[in-house]
Design a protein around this motif. Structure first.
Motif, PDB file in Angstrom:
ATOM      1  N   GLY A   1     -35.000  -9.485  72.319  1.00 40.58           N
ATOM      2  CA  GLY A   1     -36.452  -9.435  72.482  1.00 40.58           C
ATOM      3  C   GLY A   1     -36.834  -8.557  73.657  1.00 40.58           C
ATOM      4  N   PHE A   2     -36.189  -8.767  74.809  1.00 41.62           N
ATOM      5  CA  PHE A   2     -36.436  -7.905  75.969  1.00 41.62           C
ATOM      6  C   PHE A   2     -36.027  -6.469  75.657  1.00 41.62           C
ATOM      7  CE2 PHE A   2     -36.009 -11.820  78.779  1.00 41.62           C
ATOM      8  CZ  PHE A   2     -37.371 -11.907  79.011  1.00 41.62           C
ATOM      9  N   GLY A   3     -34.891  -6.304  74.983  1.00 43.09           N
ATOM     10  CA  GLY A   3     -34.438  -4.965  74.609  1.00 43.09           C
ATOM     11  C   GLY A   3     -35.429  -4.265  73.701  1.00 43.09           C
ATOM     12  N   SER A   4     -36.085  -5.013  72.815  1.00 44.28           N
ATOM     13  CA  SER A   4     -37.083  -4.428  71.914  1.00 44.28           C
ATOM     14  C   SER A   4     -38.316  -3.965  72.686  1.00 44.28           C
ATOM     15  CB  SER A   4     -37.489  -5.444  70.845  1.00 44.28           C
ATOM     16  OG  SER A   4     -36.390  -5.768  70.032  1.00 44.28           O
TER      17      SER A   4
ATOM     18  N   LEU B   1     -33.787   0.985  69.663  1.00 50.27           N
ATOM     19  CA  LEU B   1     -34.896   0.086  69.334  1.00 50.27           C
ATOM     20  C   LEU B   1     -34.637  -0.627  68.007  1.00 50.27           C
ATOM     21  CD1 LEU B   1     -37.725  -1.101  69.767  1.00 50.27           C
ATOM     22  CD2 LEU B   1     -38.659   0.988  68.710  1.00 50.27           C
ATOM     23  N   ALA B   2     -34.175   0.118  67.014  1.00 54.56           N
ATOM     24  CA  ALA B   2     -33.900  -0.485  65.702  1.00 54.56           C
ATOM     25  C   ALA B   2     -32.818  -1.564  65.809  1.00 54.56           C
ATOM     26  CB  ALA B   2     -33.485   0.590  64.703  1.00 54.56           C
ATOM     27  N   VAL B   3     -31.765  -1.301  66.580  1.00 55.65           N
ATOM     28  CA  VAL B   3     -30.691  -2.284  66.753  1.00 55.65           C
ATOM     29  C   VAL B   3     -31.226  -3.520  67.473  1.00 55.65           C
ATOM     30  CG1 VAL B   3     -28.489  -2.727  67.926  1.00 55.65           C
ATOM     31  CG2 VAL B   3     -28.798  -0.627  66.615  1.00 55.65           C
TER      32      VAL B   3
ATOM     33  N   VAL C   1     -33.093  -9.227  66.952  1.00 54.73           N
ATOM     34  CA  VAL C   1     -34.096 -10.303  66.956  1.00 54.73           C
ATOM     35  C   VAL C   1     -34.088 -11.015  65.600  1.00 54.73           C
ATOM     36  CG1 VAL C   1     -36.583 -10.805  67.019  1.00 54.73           C
ATOM     37  CG2 VAL C   1     -35.577  -9.270  68.721  1.00 54.73           C
ATOM     38  N   VAL C   2     -34.098 -10.245  64.522  1.00 54.59           N
ATOM     39  CA  VAL C   2     -34.098 -10.824  63.178  1.00 54.59           C
ATOM     40  C   VAL C   2     -32.822 -11.632  62.940  1.00 54.59           C
ATOM     41  CG1 VAL C   2     -34.051 -10.261  60.706  1.00 54.59           C
ATOM     42  CG2 VAL C   2     -35.622  -9.055  62.239  1.00 54.59           C
ATOM     43  N   ALA C   3     -31.670 -11.047  63.293  1.00 57.33           N
ATOM     44  CA  ALA C   3     -30.390 -11.741  63.092  1.00 57.33           C
ATOM     45  C   ALA C   3     -30.318 -13.016  63.931  1.00 57.33           C
ATOM     46  CB  ALA C   3     -29.226 -10.814  63.443  1.00 57.33           C
TER      47      ALA C   3
ATOM     48  N   LEU D   1     -25.988 -19.306  71.357  1.00 56.73           N
ATOM     49  CA  LEU D   1     -25.775 -17.890  71.023  1.00 56.73           C
ATOM     50  C   LEU D   1     -27.052 -17.270  70.474  1.00 56.73           C
ATOM     51  CD1 LEU D   1     -23.648 -15.579  70.702  1.00 56.73           C
ATOM     52  CD2 LEU D   1     -23.316 -16.419  68.363  1.00 56.73           C
ATOM     53  N   ALA D   2     -27.703 -17.977  69.564  1.00 58.72           N
ATOM     54  CA  ALA D   2     -28.928 -17.457  68.965  1.00 58.72           C
ATOM     55  C   ALA D   2     -30.023 -17.272  70.016  1.00 58.72           C
ATOM     56  CB  ALA D   2     -29.403 -18.391  67.857  1.00 58.72           C
ATOM     57  N   TRP D   3     -30.195 -18.242  70.898  1.00 61.04           N
ATOM     58  CA  TRP D   3     -31.233 -18.132  71.923  1.00 61.04           C
ATOM     59  C   TRP D   3     -30.925 -17.018  72.921  1.00 61.04           C
ATOM     60  CZ3 TRP D   3     -36.009 -19.319  71.780  1.00 61.04           C
ATOM     61  CH2 TRP D   3     -36.457 -20.414  71.040  1.00 61.04           C
ATOM     62  N   ILE D   4     -29.671 -16.902  73.323  1.00 62.17           N
ATOM     63  CA  ILE D   4     -29.297 -15.834  74.264  1.00 62.17           C
ATOM     64  C   ILE D   4     -29.608 -14.466  73.665  1.00 62.17           C
ATOM     65  CG2 ILE D   4     -27.330 -14.647  75.327  1.00 62.17           C
ATOM     66  CD1 ILE D   4     -26.129 -17.435  75.869  1.00 62.17           C
TER      67      ILE D   4
END
Length: 178
Positions: free
Chosen positions: A23-26, A76-78, A83-85, A14-17
């Motif tokens: 990451g791509f979304g950012s 972008l913020a989400v 990524v952080v979560a 889950l974390a890697w997905i």
């Protein structure tokens, strides 16, 4: 010394997905914000017909265009928060699990709000087209779109709810013990 609970593959996968997706979304969100704030907004401000065109749009569509810069910033913020979560989840940090659960809750609310907004927007667009001489049978397109959007929203709400459920199970919570 208490033994460390085994690490579940569910949390790792889950974390890697989500790390990859967010990451791509950012990256995409960063490029979208760059485009909106450096190209589209200045171009719209310099267009003398922009005000007239905006005045002819149905209310929700005009709102969508007015809020576009904020929408892209929030997206972008989400993504960055995701990524952080995801990183916190991967490292089995208690704050990471709680932040990830909160993010899933935000995404559920986002799906509901998006679906409601789509319904309102389509209603106004359909009303605009009603007076344009389109055949009455064309309304089926809007029904199909609403059903499709509703099914996708329901699927994502179910997925995010299931993830929340799994992350609150005692065996998973034990992995995040400080």
């Amino acid at each position: 010394m208490t033994p460390t609970p085994p690490r579940s593959s569910f949390v790792t996968v889950l974390a890697w997905i989500f790390l990859l997706l967010c990451g791509f979304g950012s990256v995409i969100g960063l490029l979208q914000n760059l485009m909106v704030h450096t190209v589209m907004l200045p171009m719209m401000r310099n267009d003398p017909l922009h005000g007239e065109a905006m005045a002819q749009l149905p209310g929700p569509a005009a709102l969508m265009f007015d809020a576009m810069p904020w929408f892209f910033l929030v997206t972008l913020a989400v993504s960055l928060l995701g990524v952080v979560a995801s990183f916190g989840l991967l490292k089995r940090r208690p704050w990471g699990r709680r932040l990830f659960i909160a993010l899933m809750g935000v995404l559920i609310a986002w799906q509901v709000a998006g679906f409601v907004f789509q319904l309102v927007l389509q209603r106004d667009i359909q009303a605009t087209f009603a007076g344009s001489g389109m055949p009455p049978e064309s309304g089926i397109v809007f029904v199909i779109m609403q059903v499709s959007i509703g099914l996708f929203a329901t699927a994502f709400i179910g997925l995010f709810g299931w993830i929340i459920h799994r992350l609150t199970r005692p065996a998973i919570v034990a992995e995040f013990a400080p």
